[in-house]
Design a protein around this motif. Structure first.
Motif: not given
Length: 292
Positions: A62-66, A80-90
């Motif tokens: 539930r915390r922000r992914l970096l 979950m983490y792998t799917a989100v990682l490409p977008f987490c800097t945006q």
């Protein structure tokens, strides 16, 4: 919490699995006479520990992914983490944005590992993981929350689509945007889940005084979105306003298409629609196979 439950539906051709907030409808076909039974058994067996595995590190999810956040050991959480990682800097994202699609992908993988299948799907509240053999097609029906038919999209194995997800202000999850719904096709349900949420968030009219918003935590105390403002009411909009909002969302969808994150997207807002990629190529396709 109650233990996982399993029940056959229809003529035994679908399986319903439920545990807490996770609710799956599953279908499977294969060349062997017992293919469906074996696939359903594998799905039920894997489902037994799905929620348990996610709950272990729920606070972290539930915390922000970096970019440097360590990957968890739980298989669903890793998806979950792998799917989100490409977008987490945006933008601000937590791994929970991909939880529904990741659960669907994981259960489908267990089914595929257990038996040869020609067609199978795992529908987790509208986020669907799909497996297709050669020469087999799948069709999804897109609908509003009131049941109004928005169209159908058909695809096959050759299209490279393994997941479908829908998000929007009228959905079961909170949205930053005003779209009635956004349906996305991608390589996996987890990828579609993330993209659908982000595109739906982008369909918006920031500063519109009649669009009502509340802190997510006021609506759901343990929301991973915290005090970020989510849409709770969208007034009837003029044609120009609808177009502005949809064009903004479609621009992000096109970026995702160009980057290979998605295969297609359909954006709906008060009767207007924007379709891109595979959705634009074959909207409203009629077929004998419909699931959703």
């Amino acid at each position: 919490m109650q233990s996982p439950t399993a029940m056959l539906l229809g003529q035994g051709d679908r399986l319903h699995l439920n545990h807490g907030p996770i609710d799956l409808i599953i279908g499977a076909d294969g060349p062997a006479p017992d293919a469906r039974r074996r696939a359903f058994e594998a799905a039920a067996a894997r489902f037994e520990t799905i929620l348990e595995g996610l709950v272990v590190d729920l606070d972290q999810h539930r915390r922000r992914l970096l970019c440097d956040t360590p990957l968890p050991t739980d298989p669903v959480a890793r998806r979950m983490y792998t799917a989100v990682l490409p977008f987490c800097t945006q933008t601000f994202l937590t791994p929970m944005i991909a939880v529904a699609g990741s659960v669907a992908d994981e259960v489908l993988a267990a089914m595929r590992d257990s038996v040869l299948l020609t067609r199978a799907y795992v529908n987790n509240g509208g986020d669907i993981a799909v497996h297709l053999a050669q020469d087999v097609a799948f069709s999804i029906a897109m609908a509003q929350d009131d049941g109004c038919d928005l169209g159908r999209v058909r695809f096959s194995r050759a299209d490279g689509i393994g997941g479908v997800a829908t998000s929007g202000a009228r959905g079961r999850s909170h949205s930053f945007g005003i779209a009635d719904s956004v349906t996305v096709l991608a390589k996996s349900a987890a990828q579609a889940d993330v993209a659908a949420t982000l595109i739906a968030n982008a369909v918006d009219l920031p500063g519109h005084r009649e669009v009502l918003r509340e802190p997510a935590c006021a609506l759901l105390p343990d929301s991973d979105l915290g005090d970020q403002m989510v849409v709770t009411y969208v007034p009837r909009l003029g044609r120009a306003q609808r177009d502005v909002a949809l064009v903004t969302g479609a621009a992000l969808a096109q970026q995702f298409l160009d980057a290979g994150h998605v295969k297609g997207a359909a954006l709906f807002l008060q009767g207007d629609v924007k379709m891109l990629g595979h959705c634009a190529a074959r909207p409203n396709a009629k077929t004998e196979l419909e699931h959703a």
